[in-house]
Design an enzyme around this catalytic site. Sequence first.
Site, PDB file in Angstrom:
ATOM      1  N   LEU A  52       0.809  -1.066  -0.365  1.00  0.00           N
ATOM      2  CA  LEU A  52       0.050   0.245  -0.139  1.00  0.00           C
ATOM      3  C   LEU A  52       0.852   0.719   0.267  1.00  0.00           C
ATOM      4  CD1 LEU A  52      -2.438  -0.677   2.352  1.00  0.00           C
ATOM      5  CD2 LEU A  52      -2.941  -0.415   0.443  1.00  0.00           C
ATOM      6  N   GLY A  64       5.691   3.421   4.146  1.00  0.00           N
ATOM      7  CA  GLY A  64       5.615   5.261   5.532  1.00  0.00           C
ATOM      8  C   GLY A  64       6.633   4.379   6.574  1.00  0.00           C
ATOM      9  N   GLY A  65       6.217   5.108   7.295  1.00  0.00           N
ATOM     10  CA  GLY A  65       7.715   5.259   8.372  1.00  0.00           C
ATOM     11  C   GLY A  65       8.061   3.935   8.607  1.00  0.00           C
ATOM     12  N   PHE A  66       9.258   3.942   8.866  1.00  0.00           N
ATOM     13  CA  PHE A  66       9.498   2.530   9.128  1.00  0.00           C
ATOM     14  C   PHE A  66       9.534   1.578   8.449  1.00  0.00           C
ATOM     15  CE2 PHE A  66       7.260   3.992  13.594  1.00  0.00           C
ATOM     16  CZ  PHE A  66       8.495   4.884  13.930  1.00  0.00           C
ATOM     17  N   GLY A  67       8.641   1.378   7.437  1.00  0.00           N
ATOM     18  CA  GLY A  67       9.191   0.167   6.636  1.00  0.00           C
ATOM     19  C   GLY A  67       7.613   0.044   5.345  1.00  0.00           C
ATOM     20  N   VAL A  94       4.636  -1.344   4.312  1.00  0.00           N
ATOM     21  CA  VAL A  94       2.788  -1.274   4.628  1.00  0.00           C
ATOM     22  C   VAL A  94       1.787  -2.278   3.665  1.00  0.00           C
ATOM     23  CG1 VAL A  94       0.918  -0.185   5.413  1.00  0.00           C
ATOM     24  CG2 VAL A  94       2.587   0.715   5.428  1.00  0.00           C
ATOM     25  N   LYS A 120       1.690  -3.607   8.724  1.00  0.00           N
ATOM     26  CA  LYS A 120       2.912  -3.062   8.668  1.00  0.00           C
ATOM     27  C   LYS A 120       4.571  -3.597   8.628  1.00  0.00           C
ATOM     28  CE  LYS A 120       3.774   1.715   8.874  1.00  0.00           C
ATOM     29  NZ  LYS A 120       2.946   3.002   9.485  1.00  0.00           N
ATOM     30  N   ASP A 122       5.520  12.925  14.779  1.00  0.00           N
ATOM     31  CA  ASP A 122       5.411  12.430  12.652  1.00  0.00           C
ATOM     32  C   ASP A 122       4.390  12.835  11.895  1.00  0.00           C
ATOM     33  OD1 ASP A 122       7.408  12.602  10.895  1.00  0.00           O
ATOM     34  OD2 ASP A 122       7.335  10.681  10.013  1.00  0.00           O
TER      35      ASP A 122
END
Length: 661
Positions: free
Chosen positions: A346, A349-352, A354, A369, A467
């Site tokens: 999808l 995003g943040g950190f990895g 999705v 995620k 964030d």
Amino acid sequence: MVNLCIFSFFGIFFFAVAAASQELFYAGFRDATAAASLTLPDIAKIENSGILKLTDDTDMKQGHVFYESPVRFKNSSHAKPFSFSTTFVFAIVPEFPSLGGHGLAFTIAPSKNLLGFPSQYLGLLNTTNFGNFSNYLFAVEFDTVQNVEFEDINDNHVGINLNSMISSASTTASYFINDGNTKQHINLRSGIPIQAWIDYDASVNFLTVAISPFSTKPKKPILSLNVDLSPILHEFMFIGFSASTGVLSSSHYVLGWSFSMNGPAQTLNIDSLPSVPGPKKTYSHLAIGISILIVLIVITGIFFTLYKITKKIDIIEAWELEIGPHRYSYKELEQATKQFSNREVLGRGGFGKVYRGTIPNSKTQVAVKRISHESKQGLREFISEITIIGRLRHRNLVQLLGWCRRRADEDLLLVYEFMENGSLDSYIFGKPKVVLSWKQRFKIITGVASGLLYLHEGYEQVVIHRDVKASNVLLDDEMNGKLSDFGLAKLYEHGENPTTTRVVGTVGYLAPELHRTGKATTSSDVYAFGALVLEVACGRRPIGSRSVLEEMVLVDWVWEKYTEGKLLEVMDQKLNGDFNEVEAVMILKLGLLCSKDSAAARPSMRMVARYLNGEIGVPDEIMGPRMVEGGNEFVDSSSESKDISFASLSTSSLSVLNGRS
Ligand SMILES: *[C@@H]1O[C@H](CO)[C@@H](O)[C@H](O)[C@H]1NC(C)=O
Ligand SMILES: *[C@@H]1O[C@H](CO)[C@@H](O)[C@H](O)[C@H]1NC(C)=O
């Protein structure tokens, strides 16, 4: 007069009979009559050795045992309760050395069928009645997990609970030796037999609790409470034990039990009771402080837990959702996302990455995620973080449904509710497929504000998002704005080596003080919210290009137009002038106010909510957003600053400080 005498004579007589018939004594539970006199309504059972096992190391379970007949505690419903005395020997064997939960309690309850929940509820109470004066529940808990919601003092305590999961009195598990001069610590989770004594003296309304690893009752109790139990005890009550496991589990055992009304409980001798089975898995006595060994054991623990997870099919039960996020099996999530197929991505995003997913059995649509990072944090810390985030509930926050952790040092998977309409940034910048109307934008801004206010003030701990930005605002099927990724920065931080400090974030959303202090605060969240507000109204990124050569900082441009008296010129061209002017002016002024360089000049989210509700007007700007003293230069804090917070890394993010090097 004669009648009265007879009456009182009968009263005393009955009282004596009642007391005599309420003498219980179990030195082990092997005896058939002993077993027959107990009710074990759930997973509790009596083992061949005669030991009573309340729970095993199955997660999220509760075990109860009650003396089968009700016990008379009062002569009449309005009378004072009798004095009572009980002693028992229990043992708590954690699933892994020093890792287990949740604890065991002696209880006096109105029913043998307690509709309690496992985990922190210890099988005693549940999410609707955990602190209600009509519970008629007395308990002494031996709790091995610290639960902040119930104000637990630590993860190894004894507490007296009156109708509530919040203890009326509690203390660290310990006992007195040398006639009450020296206190000795006891680890409830050590797996050794521990004897407990609970005595209530009704004549002086005094309750005492003592524990010891030996059969000699300590001269001094570790816990006492002046309490009149009249309002808590009915005329007839049930006596027994309750224990529960959570995401971490322990086997809870009762080895022997003695109870007496109006007199001291018959003594039990630990040595003559059944012995405690050793833990099934690797167990070693470790001195706390040999940290290297502990780390090894935690890693072993994680490995075994994950081995168990992958072997098990998890079923979501309603109460599990209420208690906190669900632990999914890796297999389940693999299936849900079609083996983490690239076609199901999808976003990044943040950190990895999705992934879109559909949970196999329930057909629930989720977003999964996948965070890959080298983690050095312990399983317990990780679970407590997940539990905190999982407990946050607000219609403007994307709900964390569950989690999964595959290997000790690798994948961490977080499962969220699926958001139909994707992220806000795709509707705002560039040439979006759908142009959001002013009404929709206004609703999104107020929604995000209300979610952020909840994070800052609505929960027992202040949660800083760190964030806030358009790509972290997701839209549901009704175009409600929901914040995602909250609290994760903290999770990430735990896995990070604290010596390699750096501030990471998204340019344009980072409050100036972050570069100096490195410390995220609620005002730095407000700053980012201000940037978001201006973007949504203006349809531009916080930093963009005015022309090929000139960079434009959105907030400076809005301020410029404001001072020129042409504020509405900044409104998104794509709206074609179709907006409520009063609201637009309010939103733009609010955006400027939140974007102040000085943290102290920014409003709190509570004030923001009041501005948005129209309770009070946004003050007119005189000063402009920039600091007069111009103190907003970047300071490289890479080496000294220890208290650096992390925000998410994404494609639209830039690492600001020593990420450069
Ligand atoms: C909690 O316990 C109370 C009293 O035993 C019961 O009436 C209620 O239905 C329970 N709530 C849940 C959510 O199970
Ligand atoms: C306590 O429980 C009773 C009966 O279950 C219920 O009617 C009442 O609303 C509860 N009170 C609180 C404060 O939850």
